[in-house]
Design a protein around this motif. Structure first.
Motif, PDB file in Angstrom:
ATOM      1  N   THR A  68      41.479 -13.252  20.709  1.00 56.84           N
ATOM      2  CA  THR A  68      40.902 -14.281  19.804  1.00 56.84           C
ATOM      3  C   THR A  68      41.736 -15.420  19.759  1.00 56.84           C
ATOM      4  O   THR A  68      43.026 -15.370  20.111  1.00 56.84           O
ATOM      5  N   LEU A  69      41.227 -16.683  19.426  1.00 52.92           N
ATOM      6  CA  LEU A  69      42.087 -17.888  19.053  1.00 52.92           C
ATOM      7  C   LEU A  69      43.144 -17.510  18.138  1.00 52.92           C
ATOM      8  O   LEU A  69      44.271 -17.937  18.007  1.00 52.92           O
ATOM      9  N   GLY A  70      42.674 -16.860  17.043  1.00 48.31           N
ATOM     10  CA  GLY A  70      43.496 -16.757  15.763  1.00 48.31           C
ATOM     11  C   GLY A  70      44.732 -15.800  15.960  1.00 48.31           C
ATOM     12  O   GLY A  70      45.626 -15.896  15.616  1.00 48.31           O
ATOM     13  N   LYS A  71      44.483 -14.772  17.198  1.00 44.85           N
ATOM     14  CA  LYS A  71      45.650 -13.970  17.704  1.00 44.85           C
ATOM     15  C   LYS A  71      46.297 -14.689  18.649  1.00 44.85           C
ATOM     16  O   LYS A  71      47.453 -14.274  19.041  1.00 44.85           O
ATOM     17  N   ARG A  72      45.942 -15.763  19.023  1.00 46.50           N
ATOM     18  CA  ARG A  72      46.516 -16.762  20.022  1.00 46.50           C
ATOM     19  C   ARG A  72      46.486 -15.918  21.497  1.00 46.50           C
ATOM     20  O   ARG A  72      47.537 -16.156  22.380  1.00 46.50           O
ATOM     21  N   ARG A  73      45.712 -15.193  21.605  1.00 47.95           N
ATOM     22  CA  ARG A  73      45.529 -14.492  22.900  1.00 47.95           C
ATOM     23  C   ARG A  73      44.275 -15.055  23.688  1.00 47.95           C
ATOM     24  O   ARG A  73      44.245 -14.495  24.693  1.00 47.95           O
ATOM     25  N   LEU A  74      43.534 -15.919  22.907  1.00 50.54           N
ATOM     26  CA  LEU A  74      42.312 -16.441  23.886  1.00 50.54           C
ATOM     27  C   LEU A  74      42.768 -17.978  23.920  1.00 50.54           C
ATOM     28  O   LEU A  74      43.110 -18.508  22.655  1.00 50.54           O
ATOM     29  N   LYS A  75      42.722 -18.627  25.066  1.00 50.45           N
ATOM     30  CA  LYS A  75      42.773 -19.944  25.067  1.00 50.45           C
ATOM     31  C   LYS A  75      41.839 -20.787  25.841  1.00 50.45           C
ATOM     32  O   LYS A  75      41.281 -19.950  26.811  1.00 50.45           O
ATOM     33  N   TRP A  76      41.184 -21.841  25.319  1.00 52.21           N
ATOM     34  CA  TRP A  76      40.166 -22.188  25.752  1.00 52.21           C
ATOM     35  C   TRP A  76      40.688 -23.645  26.599  1.00 52.21           C
ATOM     36  O   TRP A  76      41.283 -24.401  25.737  1.00 52.21           O
ATOM     37  N   MET A  77      40.379 -23.823  27.750  1.00 53.70           N
ATOM     38  CA  MET A  77      40.323 -25.049  28.753  1.00 53.70           C
ATOM     39  C   MET A  77      39.024 -25.546  28.834  1.00 53.70           C
ATOM     40  O   MET A  77      38.084 -24.912  29.359  1.00 53.70           O
ATOM     41  N   ASP A  78      38.760 -26.848  28.491  1.00 50.92           N
ATOM     42  CA  ASP A  78      37.556 -27.414  28.446  1.00 50.92           C
ATOM     43  C   ASP A  78      37.298 -27.811  29.901  1.00 50.92           C
ATOM     44  O   ASP A  78      37.347 -29.094  30.010  1.00 50.92           O
ATOM     45  N   TYR A  79      36.838 -26.956  30.866  1.00 48.03           N
ATOM     46  CA  TYR A  79      36.554 -27.416  32.143  1.00 48.03           C
ATOM     47  C   TYR A  79      35.281 -27.246  32.452  1.00 48.03           C
ATOM     48  O   TYR A  79      34.654 -27.775  33.487  1.00 48.03           O
TER      49      TYR A  79
END
Length: 186
Positions: A68-79
């Motif tokens: 998850t984003l909150g766990k800083r283990r999911l990163k979103w790259m806006d491609y």
């Protein structure tokens, strides 16, 4: 690892429906974990996943991998691409998975479970070993820095601040806001 059916059910329960993006995201996540040798991604804490789209497939990847984003283990790259990179911090290996060029675009009327049922992972996806540097401030864990914006006074974590004319600013006060302030308060 859970079965494909269990992962599809979990992704559907989280997302609210089952569509082509969900099926593709579940299968991408399962393939990424399998190729990295991660048997139980929900318990494995050294997995980071970069998703390249903010669509249904990203929710599926998050659910299957437990990132998850909150766990800083999911990163979103806006491609805007149906692709994800799976990074095993422990081994240092990283794999980018994306649909192959010859995979057809699914139509709204196609049942996603029926359409992709007979496709193997090898037919559906390219799996490319990649290398990437993850900055310290982007790793899971406690913030590596916290500063105060000299204009608005809000706290800025993990080196997301900007120094302009000798002042430490948040990105919004540095002119990079994604919003416009309409009034002083609610």
């Amino acid at each position: 690892m859970r079965t494909l059916e269990q992962d599809l059910a979990a992704a559907q329960a989280f997302h609210g429906h089952l569509c082509h993006g969900m099926v593709m995201g579940v299968r991408m996540a399962r393939l990424g974990c399998h190729e990295l040798g991660i048997a139980d991604p929900l318990k494995y804490r050294d997995l980071i996943v970069y998703v390249e789209m903010d669509r249904c497939a990203s929710d599926a990847v998050s659910v299957v991998c437990g990132v998850t984003l909150g766990k800083r283990r999911l990163k979103w790259m806006d491609y805007g691409k149906m692709a994800a990179t799976f990074v095993d911090l422990q081994s240092g290996r990283a794999l980018r998975i994306a649909p192959r060029k010859d995979v057809p675009h699914a139509g709204r009327g196609d049942d996603p479970l029926v359409l992709w049922k007979d496709w193997t992972d090898e037919d559906l996806f390219s799996c490319t070993p990649v290398s990437l540097e993850i900055p310290l401030q982007d790793l899971p864990g406690r913030p590596v820095s916290t500063v105060e914006c000299e204009v608005c006074g809000e706290k800025v974590q993990d080196r997301r601040d900007v120094v302009r004319d000798g002042k430490t600013l948040c990105r919004a006060c540095a002119g990079e806001a994604y919003y416009q302030v309409l009034s002083d308060g609610c």
